[in-house]
Design an enzyme around this catalytic site. Sequence first.
Site, mmCIF file in Angstrom:
data_model
loop_
_atom_site.group_PDB
_atom_site.id
_atom_site.type_symbol
_atom_site.label_atom_id
_atom_site.label_comp_id
_atom_site.label_asym_id
_atom_site.label_seq_id
_atom_site.Cartn_x
_atom_site.Cartn_y
_atom_site.Cartn_z
ATOM 1 N N GLU A 109 16.681 -3.381 -21.492
ATOM 2 C CA GLU A 109 17.921 -4.153 -21.594
ATOM 3 C C GLU A 109 18.020 -5.182 -20.472
ATOM 4 O O GLU A 109 18.537 -6.283 -20.676
ATOM 5 C CB GLU A 109 19.136 -3.213 -21.606
ATOM 6 C CG GLU A 109 19.124 -2.148 -22.705
ATOM 7 C CD GLU A 109 19.004 -2.677 -24.132
ATOM 8 O OE1 GLU A 109 19.145 -3.895 -24.365
ATOM 9 O OE2 GLU A 109 18.743 -1.857 -25.036
ATOM 10 N N HIS A 112 16.215 -8.252 -21.605
ATOM 11 C CA HIS A 112 17.027 -9.171 -22.417
ATOM 12 C C HIS A 112 17.872 -10.074 -21.524
ATOM 13 O O HIS A 112 18.029 -11.266 -21.788
ATOM 14 C CB HIS A 112 17.962 -8.385 -23.339
ATOM 15 C CG HIS A 112 17.289 -7.786 -24.531
ATOM 16 N ND1 HIS A 112 16.515 -8.519 -25.402
ATOM 17 C CD2 HIS A 112 17.303 -6.515 -25.016
ATOM 18 C CE1 HIS A 112 16.074 -7.721 -26.366
ATOM 19 N NE2 HIS A 112 16.525 -6.499 -26.156
HETATM 20 ZN ZN LIG Z 1 16.056 -4.882 -27.276
#
Ligand SMILES: [Zn+2]
Length: 168
Positions: A109, A112
Amino acid sequence: MVGGALGVALLAGVQLAPNASAAGVTTLYYSSAGAPDYVTQIDQAAANWNAAVTDIRLVEGGSATIVFHETDDGQGSYTSTDGHGHGQIYLDRQQVAEGFAPTRIAAHELGHNLGLSDDYSGPCSEIMSGHGPGTSCTNAVPDAAEAAQVQQNWANGFTPAKPEKVVG
Ligand SMILES: [Zn+2]
Protein backbone atom coordinates in the site's frame (compact mmCIF):
# COMPACT_ATOMS: atom_id res chain seq x y z
CA MET A 1 7.58 25.94 2.40
CA VAL A 2 8.40 26.81 5.99
CA GLY A 3 7.08 24.80 8.88
CA GLY A 4 4.76 27.46 10.24
CA ALA A 5 2.95 28.00 6.98
CA LEU A 6 2.65 24.28 6.47
CA GLY A 7 1.00 23.83 9.84
CA VAL A 8 -1.52 26.60 9.29
CA ALA A 9 -2.45 25.36 5.84
CA LEU A 10 -2.96 21.82 7.10
CA LEU A 11 -5.27 23.08 9.82
CA ALA A 12 -7.25 24.79 7.07
CA GLY A 13 -7.60 21.44 5.33
CA VAL A 14 -5.54 22.38 2.32
CA GLN A 15 -3.64 19.49 0.78
CA LEU A 16 -0.03 20.41 0.36
CA ALA A 17 3.03 19.04 -1.30
CA PRO A 18 5.25 16.85 0.82
CA ASN A 19 8.42 18.65 1.78
CA ALA A 20 11.04 18.38 -0.93
CA SER A 21 14.46 19.44 0.25
CA ALA A 22 17.18 21.08 -1.80
CA ALA A 23 19.13 17.84 -1.68
CA GLY A 24 16.46 16.12 -3.73
CA VAL A 25 15.22 13.91 -0.95
CA THR A 26 11.50 14.14 -0.28
CA THR A 27 10.50 13.33 3.28
CA LEU A 28 7.08 11.71 3.54
CA TYR A 29 5.56 11.51 6.99
CA TYR A 30 3.26 8.66 7.88
CA SER A 31 1.10 7.89 10.88
CA SER A 32 0.51 4.39 12.23
CA ALA A 33 -1.50 5.46 15.27
CA GLY A 34 -4.70 4.34 13.59
CA ALA A 35 -3.37 0.82 13.08
CA PRO A 36 -2.13 -0.05 16.59
CA ASP A 37 -1.87 -3.80 15.89
CA TYR A 38 0.55 -3.23 13.01
CA VAL A 39 2.88 -0.46 14.14
CA THR A 40 5.96 -2.71 14.02
CA GLN A 41 5.09 -4.10 10.59
CA ILE A 42 4.37 -0.64 9.18
CA ASP A 43 7.71 0.64 10.45
CA GLN A 44 9.44 -2.36 8.85
CA ALA A 45 7.66 -1.77 5.54
CA ALA A 46 8.74 1.87 5.58
CA ALA A 47 12.30 0.84 6.45
CA ASN A 48 12.30 -1.55 3.49
CA TRP A 49 11.36 1.26 1.14
CA ASN A 50 13.93 3.57 2.72
CA ALA A 51 16.59 0.93 2.14
CA ALA A 52 15.56 0.49 -1.50
CA VAL A 53 15.38 4.12 -2.65
CA THR A 54 17.30 7.29 -1.98
CA ASP A 55 15.02 10.12 -3.16
CA ILE A 56 12.23 9.60 -0.67
CA ARG A 57 12.42 9.11 3.06
CA LEU A 58 9.46 7.69 4.95
CA VAL A 59 9.37 8.96 8.52
CA GLU A 60 6.81 8.19 11.21
CA GLY A 61 5.24 11.25 12.81
CA GLY A 62 5.18 14.89 11.84
CA SER A 63 2.29 16.22 9.82
CA ALA A 64 1.56 12.85 8.24
CA THR A 65 0.27 12.81 4.67
CA ILE A 66 0.11 8.99 4.63
CA VAL A 67 -2.25 7.75 7.33
CA PHE A 68 -2.64 4.10 8.28
CA HIS A 69 -5.84 2.63 9.67
CA GLU A 70 -6.90 -0.91 10.46
CA THR A 71 -10.23 -2.43 9.52
CA ASP A 72 -11.91 -5.74 10.30
CA ASP A 73 -14.46 -5.99 7.50
CA GLY A 74 -12.93 -8.68 5.29
CA GLN A 75 -12.97 -6.34 2.32
CA GLY A 76 -9.23 -6.58 1.91
CA SER A 77 -6.56 -3.99 2.47
CA TYR A 78 -6.56 -0.94 0.25
CA THR A 79 -5.54 2.66 -0.06
CA SER A 80 -7.09 5.86 -1.27
CA THR A 81 -4.16 7.82 -2.67
CA ASP A 82 -3.08 10.29 -5.29
CA GLY A 83 0.11 8.28 -5.84
CA HIS A 84 2.09 11.35 -4.85
CA GLY A 85 2.58 10.83 -1.14
CA HIS A 86 -0.94 11.53 0.10
CA GLY A 87 -3.17 8.69 1.15
CA GLN A 88 -5.30 6.81 3.61
CA ILE A 89 -4.20 3.18 3.99
CA TYR A 90 -6.55 0.55 5.42
CA LEU A 91 -5.07 -2.73 6.68
CA ASP A 92 -7.70 -5.47 6.94
CA ARG A 93 -7.25 -7.63 10.02
CA GLN A 94 -9.30 -10.43 8.44
CA GLN A 95 -6.92 -10.51 5.48
CA VAL A 96 -4.05 -10.89 7.93
CA ALA A 97 -5.98 -13.64 9.74
CA GLU A 98 -6.27 -15.45 6.39
CA GLY A 99 -2.49 -15.62 6.36
CA PHE A 100 -1.37 -12.61 4.36
CA ALA A 101 1.73 -11.00 5.86
CA PRO A 102 0.98 -7.54 7.26
CA THR A 103 4.47 -6.19 6.52
CA ARG A 104 4.01 -7.12 2.85
CA ILE A 105 0.55 -5.55 2.82
CA ALA A 106 1.89 -2.32 4.32
CA ALA A 107 4.79 -2.21 1.85
CA HIS A 108 2.35 -2.80 -1.02
CA GLU A 109 0.00 0.00 0.00
CA LEU A 110 2.94 2.32 0.56
CA GLY A 111 3.99 1.45 -2.99
CA HIS A 112 0.69 2.83 -4.26
CA ASN A 113 1.32 6.03 -2.32
CA LEU A 114 4.70 6.29 -4.04
CA GLY A 115 3.09 6.02 -7.45
CA LEU A 116 3.17 2.29 -8.23
CA SER A 117 0.28 0.30 -9.70
CA ASP A 118 -0.90 -3.22 -8.99
CA ASP A 119 0.70 -6.16 -10.80
CA TYR A 120 -1.20 -9.08 -9.31
CA SER A 121 0.15 -11.53 -11.88
CA GLY A 122 3.73 -10.68 -10.93
CA PRO A 123 6.06 -12.85 -8.83
CA CYS A 124 6.49 -12.84 -5.06
CA SER A 125 9.70 -10.84 -5.52
CA GLU A 126 7.51 -7.86 -6.44
CA ILE A 127 5.72 -5.90 -3.74
CA MET A 128 3.02 -4.81 -6.16
CA SER A 129 1.98 -8.38 -6.95
CA GLY A 130 0.14 -8.08 -3.64
CA HIS A 131 -2.11 -11.02 -2.83
CA GLY A 132 -1.49 -12.55 -6.27
CA PRO A 133 1.23 -15.04 -5.22
CA GLY A 134 -0.85 -16.18 -2.23
CA THR A 135 -0.29 -16.38 1.49
CA SER A 136 3.01 -18.25 1.16
CA CYS A 137 4.55 -15.03 -0.17
CA THR A 138 5.79 -12.91 2.70
CA ASN A 139 8.30 -10.79 0.78
CA ALA A 140 8.06 -7.16 1.91
CA VAL A 141 11.04 -5.79 -0.03
CA PRO A 142 10.48 -4.07 -3.40
CA ASP A 143 12.38 -5.53 -6.33
CA ALA A 144 14.91 -3.58 -8.38
CA ALA A 145 12.38 -2.50 -11.02
CA GLU A 146 9.92 -1.25 -8.42
CA ALA A 147 12.66 0.68 -6.63
CA ALA A 148 13.80 2.17 -9.95
CA GLN A 149 10.26 3.25 -10.81
CA VAL A 150 9.88 5.03 -7.45
CA GLN A 151 13.27 6.67 -7.94
CA GLN A 152 12.07 7.94 -11.31
CA ASN A 153 8.72 9.10 -9.94
CA TRP A 154 10.37 11.18 -7.23
CA ALA A 155 13.60 12.18 -8.98
CA ASN A 156 12.49 15.80 -9.16
CA GLY A 157 10.73 15.86 -5.83
CA PHE A 158 7.04 16.34 -5.63
CA THR A 159 4.95 16.53 -8.78
CA PRO A 160 1.38 17.81 -8.66
CA ALA A 161 -1.14 15.46 -7.15
CA LYS A 162 -3.55 13.55 -9.31
CA PRO A 163 -7.10 12.94 -8.13
CA GLU A 164 -7.18 10.27 -5.48
CA LYS A 165 -8.28 6.81 -6.42
CA VAL A 166 -8.99 3.69 -4.41
CA VAL A 167 -6.88 0.63 -5.14
CA GLY A 168 -6.46 -2.67 -3.35
ZN1 LIG B 1 -2.66 -2.79 -4.63
